[in-house]
Design a protein around this motif. Structure first.
Motif, PDB file in Angstrom:
ATOM      1  N   HIS A 182       0.886  -1.183   0.038  1.00 48.03           N
ATOM      2  CA  HIS A 182       0.021   0.283   0.119  1.00 48.03           C
ATOM      3  C   HIS A 182       0.733   1.305   0.081  1.00 48.03           C
ATOM      4  CE1 HIS A 182      -3.700  -2.326   0.556  1.00 48.03           C
ATOM      5  NE2 HIS A 182      -2.992  -3.115   1.396  1.00 48.03           N
ATOM      6  N   THR A 183       1.675   1.360  -1.202  1.00 47.71           N
ATOM      7  CA  THR A 183       2.602   2.618  -0.963  1.00 47.71           C
ATOM      8  C   THR A 183       1.931   3.825  -1.581  1.00 47.71           C
ATOM      9  OG1 THR A 183       4.355   0.906  -1.792  1.00 47.71           O
ATOM     10  CG2 THR A 183       4.684   3.241  -2.361  1.00 47.71           C
ATOM     11  N   ARG A 184       2.276   4.843  -0.799  1.00 49.78           N
ATOM     12  CA  ARG A 184       1.986   6.166  -1.261  1.00 49.78           C
ATOM     13  C   ARG A 184       3.350   6.887  -2.137  1.00 49.78           C
ATOM     14  NH1 ARG A 184      -0.739  10.017   2.814  1.00 49.78           N
ATOM     15  NH2 ARG A 184      -2.553   8.539   2.081  1.00 49.78           N
ATOM     16  N   LEU A 185       3.195   7.397  -3.259  1.00 52.96           N
ATOM     17  CA  LEU A 185       4.137   7.856  -4.205  1.00 52.96           C
ATOM     18  C   LEU A 185       3.858   9.293  -4.061  1.00 52.96           C
ATOM     19  CD1 LEU A 185       4.559   5.634  -7.110  1.00 52.96           C
ATOM     20  CD2 LEU A 185       5.870   5.418  -5.039  1.00 52.96           C
ATOM     21  N   TYR A 186       5.011  10.173  -3.837  1.00 51.76           N
ATOM     22  CA  TYR A 186       5.158  11.704  -3.972  1.00 51.76           C
ATOM     23  C   TYR A 186       5.938  11.801  -5.260  1.00 51.76           C
ATOM     24  CZ  TYR A 186       3.155  11.686   0.911  1.00 51.76           C
ATOM     25  OH  TYR A 186       2.378  11.615   2.026  1.00 51.76           O
ATOM     26  N   ILE A 187       5.378  12.616  -5.987  1.00 51.55           N
ATOM     27  CA  ILE A 187       5.870  12.889  -7.432  1.00 51.55           C
ATOM     28  C   ILE A 187       6.054  14.452  -7.589  1.00 51.55           C
ATOM     29  CG2 ILE A 187       5.371  12.912  -9.923  1.00 51.55           C
ATOM     30  CD1 ILE A 187       3.745  10.118  -9.016  1.00 51.55           C
ATOM     31  N   SER A 188       7.308  14.933  -7.973  1.00 54.40           N
ATOM     32  CA  SER A 188       7.655  16.238  -8.336  1.00 54.40           C
ATOM     33  C   SER A 188       6.684  16.799  -9.181  1.00 54.40           C
ATOM     34  CB  SER A 188       8.884  16.314  -8.562  1.00 54.40           C
ATOM     35  OG  SER A 188       9.390  17.677  -8.982  1.00 54.40           O
ATOM     36  N   SER A 189       6.133  18.018  -8.966  1.00 58.24           N
ATOM     37  CA  SER A 189       5.385  18.729  -9.848  1.00 58.24           C
ATOM     38  C   SER A 189       6.173  19.467 -10.988  1.00 58.24           C
ATOM     39  CB  SER A 189       4.562  19.978  -9.296  1.00 58.24           C
ATOM     40  OG  SER A 189       5.427  20.670  -8.623  1.00 58.24           O
ATOM     41  N   ALA A 190       7.735  19.580 -10.660  1.00 60.72           N
ATOM     42  CA  ALA A 190       8.568  20.273 -11.505  1.00 60.72           C
ATOM     43  C   ALA A 190       8.977  19.426 -12.628  1.00 60.72           C
ATOM     44  CB  ALA A 190       9.702  20.813 -10.698  1.00 60.72           C
ATOM     45  N   THR A 191       9.326  17.834 -12.157  1.00 60.66           N
ATOM     46  CA  THR A 191       9.826  17.164 -13.204  1.00 60.66           C
ATOM     47  C   THR A 191       9.084  16.041 -13.441  1.00 60.66           C
ATOM     48  OG1 THR A 191      10.990  15.859 -11.396  1.00 60.66           O
ATOM     49  CG2 THR A 191      12.212  17.753 -11.959  1.00 60.66           C
ATOM     50  N   GLY A 192       8.088  15.691 -12.789  1.00 58.38           N
ATOM     51  CA  GLY A 192       7.350  14.568 -12.991  1.00 58.38           C
ATOM     52  C   GLY A 192       7.963  13.174 -12.480  1.00 58.38           C
ATOM     53  N   ALA A 193       8.802  13.158 -11.620  1.00 60.27           N
ATOM     54  CA  ALA A 193       9.572  12.154 -11.149  1.00 60.27           C
ATOM     55  C   ALA A 193       9.231  11.814  -9.803  1.00 60.27           C
ATOM     56  CB  ALA A 193      11.172  12.440 -11.513  1.00 60.27           C
ATOM     57  N   VAL A 194       9.090  10.500  -9.429  1.00 64.84           N
ATOM     58  CA  VAL A 194       9.103  10.075  -8.041  1.00 64.84           C
ATOM     59  C   VAL A 194      10.062  10.675  -7.132  1.00 64.84           C
ATOM     60  CG1 VAL A 194       8.805   8.183  -6.438  1.00 64.84           C
ATOM     61  CG2 VAL A 194       7.637   8.109  -8.507  1.00 64.84           C
ATOM     62  N   VAL A 195       9.825  11.316  -6.160  1.00 61.40           N
ATOM     63  CA  VAL A 195      10.880  11.931  -5.225  1.00 61.40           C
ATOM     64  C   VAL A 195      10.806  11.372  -3.743  1.00 61.40           C
ATOM     65  CG1 VAL A 195      11.148  14.079  -6.260  1.00 61.40           C
ATOM     66  CG2 VAL A 195       9.442  13.831  -4.803  1.00 61.40           C
ATOM     67  N   LEU A 196       9.661  10.523  -3.434  1.00 66.79           N
ATOM     68  CA  LEU A 196       9.475  10.045  -2.085  1.00 66.79           C
ATOM     69  C   LEU A 196       8.563   8.782  -2.040  1.00 66.79           C
ATOM     70  CD1 LEU A 196      10.132  10.140   0.846  1.00 66.79           C
ATOM     71  CD2 LEU A 196       7.861  11.473   1.371  1.00 66.79           C
ATOM     72  N   ASP A 197       8.873   7.713  -1.588  1.00 70.24           N
ATOM     73  CA  ASP A 197       7.933   6.577  -1.439  1.00 70.24           C
ATOM     74  C   ASP A 197       7.854   6.167   0.095  1.00 70.24           C
ATOM     75  OD1 ASP A 197      10.147   5.285  -1.192  1.00 70.24           O
ATOM     76  OD2 ASP A 197       9.695   3.440  -2.413  1.00 70.24           O
ATOM     77  N   ALA A 198       6.428   5.843   0.596  1.00 69.91           N
ATOM     78  CA  ALA A 198       6.196   5.522   1.809  1.00 69.91           C
ATOM     79  C   ALA A 198       5.244   4.467   1.877  1.00 69.91           C
ATOM     80  CB  ALA A 198       5.599   6.728   2.662  1.00 69.91           C
ATOM     81  N   THR A 199       5.794   3.186   2.466  1.00 70.07           N
ATOM     82  CA  THR A 199       4.547   2.174   2.430  1.00 70.07           C
ATOM     83  C   THR A 199       3.728   2.270   3.748  1.00 70.07           C
ATOM     84  OG1 THR A 199       5.926   0.965   4.011  1.00 70.07           O
ATOM     85  CG2 THR A 199       6.175   0.591   1.650  1.00 70.07           C
ATOM     86  N   ARG A 200       2.541   1.794   3.526  1.00 71.54           N
ATOM     87  CA  ARG A 200       1.710   1.948   4.775  1.00 71.54           C
ATOM     88  C   ARG A 200       2.212   1.539   6.066  1.00 71.54           C
ATOM     89  NH1 ARG A 200      -4.157  -0.730   4.349  1.00 71.54           N
ATOM     90  NH2 ARG A 200      -2.946  -2.754   4.731  1.00 71.54           N
ATOM     91  N   ALA A 201       3.048   0.749   6.321  1.00 72.63           N
ATOM     92  CA  ALA A 201       3.775   0.487   7.588  1.00 72.63           C
ATOM     93  C   ALA A 201       4.504   1.591   7.913  1.00 72.63           C
ATOM     94  CB  ALA A 201       4.288  -0.932   7.308  1.00 72.63           C
ATOM     95  N   GLU A 202       5.535   2.039   7.124  1.00 68.91           N
ATOM     96  CA  GLU A 202       6.275   3.293   7.176  1.00 68.91           C
ATOM     97  C   GLU A 202       5.398   4.599   7.675  1.00 68.91           C
ATOM     98  OE1 GLU A 202      10.076   3.016   4.395  1.00 68.91           O
ATOM     99  OE2 GLU A 202       8.066   3.781   3.636  1.00 68.91           O
TER     100      GLU A 202
END
Length: 511
Positions: A182-202
């Motif tokens: 159940h990963t949540r991805l954070y994606i840069s609005s500037a580049t469109g690349a993933v900059v952070l991931d966080a699982t539900r446990a994390e």
């Protein structure tokens, strides 16, 4: 009749100065402990959680493992064209990967405060900021389209994104993926690349781990500007409380002969007795951990260094004209397999390309000839001597294994995302700040720098707070058992203090 001799009335005597000081010492420890022991308990328990679950971050291994290999057929734009599209000059930072919506893009320029510009590697177009559609496509490509996903909106900053390293990418798109973790991805609005991931446990464990340990409830709201000062002064108060408690505990302990009860502690009530005993047993570690936590904030700029900045341009040498750089297809053809990322770099006067696979050390190529490259140690050493123009390069030490100042930590640790390759060079300079520079001799890239002030921080923070002693870290689970035992002892000391304090406060309020 003779007059009776006059006598002066005796002055009323009050408590001595020592008695008054002793009373104030007791009162300070008693009433300050009601609130501060709550923080102590929280710090000890959340510290144990942080031993195994860190604040969410994207490590190089995670990022490279999720990127698709570069397809030379889909990369028709040259580095010169990409720099021109981004409006940048020769030598600007440049990398190539399939990091935006699963498509190959150049990321050009950027820095600590400015985000790089994204250039389509197939068309050469300068790409706009990423929107919801791009974010969803990037998240889908991250998992190879294997799982459903839900776009959860854009956010400037939330519980998991307080890191200042993300500032250039804000606002961040959030996408929740229905993968097993159940990963949540954070994606840069500037580049469109993933900059952070966080699982539900994390995400869940962080509420009782790093988020509460670092007092992040004070971040991202009206108190954000005072967060640093809040942490500093709470830590100062905590050290004061622990010191007064230690003094009181020693004063109340009978070293020469026991009390009438046969005990050397005067307290018969269980909670008071346990607080006294646990305080004497765990006072040193409690003071040490709170003090080292204070040092982690670099209070009053204690560890600021006045050393001159590194002359990185002199070390790297002039950039090669972008028009002379080899095409990505030629670079990929020179590798044993398609890479996940190409990064253009310079070192010791050479223009180079680092090729990163899903795992392992980077492979080095000549940026102009598109062939494997190697750095001459003598040339590299001569270039390293220019890093600090006003200092002499006194020594080059080759580190074949980690030591007290250069070591790697687990990925979840605070600095676990920082790569520490071996072997490494430690460049020792003779300037007043006693600067050391760590360099990767395989790629010529600078890893880190330490001055005398940084090394003091290493002792007062990392060593005392996380027990980052390589000899102990190499003997796990001894490290785990020792830190858990000491943390539980500190938590017991703090919890008994909370109970005692709140009982006394309740009595005062009732009366």
């Amino acid at each position: 009749m003779s007059a009776l001799p006059q006598t002066r009335p005796r002055a009323a005597t009050g408590p001595s100065l020592a008695a008054r000081a002793k009373r104030w010492l007791y009162l300070l420890h008693r009433w300050a402990g009601i609130t501060l022991c709550l923080f102590f308990t929280m710090w000890f328990i959340s510290g144990v959680v942080m031993m195994y679950v860190g604040y969410p971050k994207l490590t190089p291994a995670e990022r490279l493992g999720h990127l698709a290999p570069l397809d030379p057929a889909g990369v028709t734009v040259t580095p010169a064209q990409a720099l021109a599209a981004a409006g940048l000059e020769d030598g600007a930072a440049l990398s190539l990967s399939a990091s935006r919506a699963g498509q190959a893009v150049y990321l050009a320029g950027g820095g600590r405060r400015a985000a790089p510009k994204a250039v389509d590697a197939a068309s050469g177009a300068l790409l706009p900021v990423a929107d919801e559609r791009v974010a969803a496509a990037t998240a889908s490509a991250w998992f190879g389209g294997a799982y459903p996903l839900r776009y959860a909106g854009a956010v400037a900053e939330d519980v998991y994104t307080h890191s200042r390293a993300l500032d250039q990418h804000r606002p961040l798109h959030r996408v929740d993926v229905a993968d097993p973790e159940h990963t949540r991805l954070y994606i840069s609005s500037a580049t469109g690349a993933v900059v952070l991931d966080a699982t539900r446990a994390e995400r869940a464990w962080n509420y009782v781990g790093a988020w509460i340990h670092w007092l992040y409830p004070f971040r991202g709201n009206a108190l954000d500007r005072w967060w640093h000062d809040i942490v500093v002064w709470l830590s100062v108060a905590g050290v004061t409380l622990a010191l007064t408690g230690t003094v009181v505990g020693l004063m109340r302990w009978r070293f020469s002969r026991p009390y009438a009860s046969g005990s050397r502690s005067p307290y018969r009530e269980n909670m008071m007795r346990w607080h006294h005993l646990s305080g004497l047993l765990f006072a040193v570690v409690t003071i040490t951990w709170i003090f080292s936590g204070l040092m982690s904030m670099n209070p009053w700029k204690l560890f600021a260094s006045g050393a001159a900045p590194l002359a990185q341009a002199a070390y790297e040498g002039p950039p090669a004209p972008a028009a002379t750089l080899a095409a990505p297809a030629a670079l990929i053809a020179a590798l044993p397999a398609a890479p996940r990322e190409l990064s253009w770099t310079r070192a010791a006067g050479q223009s180079l390309v680092q090729a990163r696979m899903a795992a392992g050390a980077p492979l080095l190529l000549s940026a102009r000839e598109a062939r494997p490259a190697a750095l001459d140690p003598a040339v590299l050493r001569a270039a390293a001597a220019t890093l600090l123009p006003d200092a002499r390069l006194a020594e080059v030490q080759t580190l074949e294994r980690y030591d007290f100042y250069y070591y790697a930590r687990d990925e979840h640790a605070m600095l676990g995302h920082v790569e520490k390759p071996l072997p490494a060079w430690r460049l020792v300079y003779d300037n007043p700040e006693a600067s050391w520079v760590y360099l990767d001799p395989a790629t010529g890239q600078l890893i880190s720098r330490q001055d005398r002030a940084n090394r003091a921080s290493r002792w007062l923070f990392a060593f005392l707070h996380s027990w980052d002693w390589t000899g102990l870290l190499a003997r796990r689970p001894l490290w785990d058992a020792l830190l858990i035992f000491l943390s539980l002892g500190g938590a017991a000391l703090s919890l008994t203090g909370v109970v005692i304090g709140w009982r006394r406060l309740g009595k005062k309020l009732r009366h």
